[in-house]
Design an enzyme around this catalytic site. Structure first.
Site, mmCIF file in Angstrom:
data_model
loop_
_atom_site.group_PDB
_atom_site.id
_atom_site.type_symbol
_atom_site.label_atom_id
_atom_site.label_comp_id
_atom_site.label_asym_id
_atom_site.label_seq_id
_atom_site.Cartn_x
_atom_site.Cartn_y
_atom_site.Cartn_z
ATOM 1 N N GLU A 64 3.265 -6.049 7.356
ATOM 2 C CA GLU A 64 2.633 -5.012 8.125
ATOM 3 C C GLU A 64 3.326 -4.810 9.710
ATOM 4 O OE1 GLU A 64 -0.127 -5.788 4.838
ATOM 5 O OE2 GLU A 64 1.250 -7.098 6.103
ATOM 6 N N GLY B 91 -0.216 -5.134 0.852
ATOM 7 C CA GLY B 91 -1.445 -5.211 -0.037
ATOM 8 C C GLY B 91 -1.506 -5.752 -1.145
ATOM 9 N N GLU C 76 -2.118 -9.266 -0.282
ATOM 10 C CA GLU C 76 -3.528 -9.512 -0.150
ATOM 11 C C GLU C 76 -4.459 -9.308 -1.490
ATOM 12 O OE1 GLU C 76 -4.440 -7.648 4.099
ATOM 13 O OE2 GLU C 76 -3.195 -6.052 2.835
ATOM 14 N N ALA D 120 1.056 -1.125 0.006
ATOM 15 C CA ALA D 120 0.027 -0.136 -0.053
ATOM 16 C C ALA D 120 0.788 1.170 -0.095
ATOM 17 C CB ALA D 120 -0.901 -0.123 1.189
#
Length: 255
Positions: free
Chosen positions: A135, A112, A115, A66
């Site tokens: 993360e 992300g 994901e 992200a």
């Protein structure tokens, strides 16, 4: 529809969506997430498309994570909204799309990015791919479904190891643990992914749509009932009639 951060192309009956932010290793920012969501809506509504491929531009990165600078100063409420909105408009949409979505993971798939790949129905990776959920190194946890989808794919123990350690694993290890389906050279990755997508595209769109919905219910407690109802509903649909007729007439079906 025009896009700034992604490219939507057509290959036979397959939509190829390329995340095109090479300057940031294709990191997901709010605009890219929104554009991906809109592209999926466009593809879902267009009967010419039977399958979808999501990949990243360049040779280094699928999605490197992200865009952290967008949320570095968020508080609790804003962070919850970020995760909830992202899951609703993109990640859950991919998982529940009425057409199969294949990730062509061409390099880093971190945070992300991993994901995003896990939300897809199938994952192919290049030999140079590196996958991980880092993360906790930021004092965070995955917020776009990583803590839920990773255990389903690799089991709770391995998911805990990957999330707690924040380590990256190579593509071959990802295949060994079931995180990706196949590994190819970087040059072969997209052609092989398109080959799979175009094979899928020859089959019944309604059958595949119902299969996606049924498989997604496998651990919900409602999986068998979803399968039974979907099986019955398909008997009233044109795809089933054409498929059975083609079988009896010893010809290829025309879906």
């Amino acid at each position: 529809m025009s896009y700034e951060n992604i490219i939507l192309e057509t290959d036979q009956k397959t939509a190829v969506i390329t995340i095109n932010r090479p300057q940031s290793l294709n990191a997901l920012n709010a605009k890219t997430i929104l554009e991906l969501s809109r592209a999926l809506d466009e593809v879902s509504a267009d009967p010419q498309y039977r399958a979808v491929i999501i990949t990243g531009s360049g040779e280094k990165s699928f999605v490197a994570g992200a865009d952290i600078k967008e949320f570095s100063d968020f508080g609790t409420a804003a962070a919850e909204d970020l995760a909830r909105n992202g899951q609703n408009i993109l990640f859950n949409k991919i998982e529940n799309l009425n057409k199969p979505v294949i990730a062509a993971v061409n390099g880093f798939a971190l945070g992300g990015g991993l994901e995003l790949a896990m939300a897809c129905h199938i994952r192919y990776a290049s030999e140079n791919a590196r996958l991980g959920l880092p993360e906790v190194t930021l004092g965070l946890i995955p917020g776009y479904g990583g803590t839920q989808r990773l255990p389903k794919l690799v089991g709770k123990g391995l998911a805990n190891e990957l999330i707690f350690s924040a380590k990256m694993i190579p593509a071959q290890r990802a295949k060994e643990i079931g995180l990706v389906n196949e590994v190819f050279s970087l040059e072969e990755l997209l052609p092989k992914t398109k080959e799979l997508a175009n094979t899928i595209a020859q089959n019944s769109p309604m059958g595949i749509s119902k299969a996606i919905a049924a498989v997604n219910q496998y651990d919900s407690g409602h999986g068998f009932e979803t399968e039974i109802k979907s099986f019955g509903e398909l008997f009233e649909m044109e795809d089933k009639k054409e498929g059975v007729a083609a079988f009896l007439e010893k010809r290829k079906p025309s879906f």
